[in-house]
Design an enzyme around this catalytic site. Structure first.
Site, PDB file in Angstrom:
ATOM      1  N   HIS A  28       0.830  -1.197   0.000  1.00 32.20           N
ATOM      2  CA  HIS A  28       0.000   0.000   0.000  1.00 32.20           C
ATOM      3  C   HIS A  28       0.875   1.262   0.000  1.00 32.20           C
ATOM      4  O   HIS A  28       0.667   2.182  -0.784  1.00 32.20           O
ATOM      5  CB  HIS A  28      -0.917  -0.042   1.237  1.00 32.20           C
ATOM      6  CG  HIS A  28      -1.771   1.168   1.410  1.00 32.20           C
ATOM      7  ND1 HIS A  28      -3.135   1.134   1.227  1.00 32.20           N
ATOM      8  CD2 HIS A  28      -1.465   2.435   1.754  1.00 32.20           C
ATOM      9  CE1 HIS A  28      -3.621   2.343   1.445  1.00 32.20           C
ATOM     10  NE2 HIS A  28      -2.631   3.153   1.772  1.00 32.20           N
ATOM     11  N   GLU A  29       1.870   1.272   0.875  1.00 36.37           N
ATOM     12  CA  GLU A  29       2.765   2.431   0.954  1.00 36.37           C
ATOM     13  C   GLU A  29       3.548   2.620  -0.339  1.00 36.37           C
ATOM     14  O   GLU A  29       3.802   3.743  -0.761  1.00 36.37           O
ATOM     15  CB  GLU A  29       3.725   2.280   2.133  1.00 36.37           C
ATOM     16  CG  GLU A  29       3.067   2.333   3.503  1.00 36.37           C
ATOM     17  CD  GLU A  29       2.219   3.592   3.693  1.00 36.37           C
ATOM     18  OE1 GLU A  29       2.666   4.678   3.298  1.00 36.37           O
ATOM     19  OE2 GLU A  29       1.101   3.470   4.216  1.00 36.37           O
ATOM     20  N   HIS A  32       1.499   4.469  -2.885  1.00 40.94           N
ATOM     21  CA  HIS A  32       1.576   5.913  -2.655  1.00 40.94           C
ATOM     22  C   HIS A  32       2.868   6.468  -3.253  1.00 40.94           C
ATOM     23  O   HIS A  32       2.889   7.448  -3.976  1.00 40.94           O
ATOM     24  CB  HIS A  32       1.644   6.218  -1.149  1.00 40.94           C
ATOM     25  CG  HIS A  32       0.321   6.203  -0.448  1.00 40.94           C
ATOM     26  ND1 HIS A  32      -0.717   7.022  -0.793  1.00 40.94           N
ATOM     27  CD2 HIS A  32      -0.107   5.492   0.627  1.00 40.94           C
ATOM     28  CE1 HIS A  32      -1.730   6.799   0.038  1.00 40.94           C
ATOM     29  NE2 HIS A  32      -1.402   5.871   0.905  1.00 40.94           N
TER      30      HIS A  32
HETATM   31 ZN   LIG Z   1      -2.513   5.134   2.331  1.00 43.11          ZN
END
Ligand SMILES: [Zn+2]
Ligand SMILES: [Zn+2]
Length: 110
Positions: A28-29, A32
């Site tokens: 997830h990171e 980003h």
């Molecule tokens: Zn996030």
């Protein structure tokens, strides 16, 4: 949560969450991070972000990391003699320090 190009992984996750979940959080990171670098929509509501999450099979939210972050606590101290107040970001040893005004003993307040 991405204000710079740093990826923050809280080590507490290793203990409190399973390995699978941590991998999901890292994915997830990285979504980003990747989109941010590419100048695309890297925020949770952005289409690019959601699409990339689906592609790599990452969880949609990264809030647990933010929750686990330790808050910035302020330590409050007071002189027992003249009541002068002191605010410190770090804990201070009340045995070592005396009041700067009167030399009295310092007590922890909060
Ligand atoms: Zn996030
Ligand atoms: Zn004092």
């Amino acid at each position: 949560m991405l204000s710079s190009h740093n990826i923050e992984i809280n080590p507490k996750h290793w203990v409190e969450h399973g390995r699978e979940e941590l991998i999901g959080i890292i994915k997830h990171e990285l979504c980003h991070y990747h989109l941010h670098l590419e100048g695309k929509g890297y925020k949770h509501r952005d289409h690019d972000f959601r699409k990339l999450l689906a592609e790599v099979g990452a969880p949609r939210f990264c809030t647990p990391i933010q929750k686990l972050r330790t808050p910035n606590t302020i330590h409050l101290y007071k002189c027992g003699t003249c009541s002068q107040k002191y605010e410190r970001k770090r804990r201070m040893d009340t045995k070592k320090y005396v009041c700067g005004k009167c030399g009295g003993k310092i007590q922890k307040v909060g």
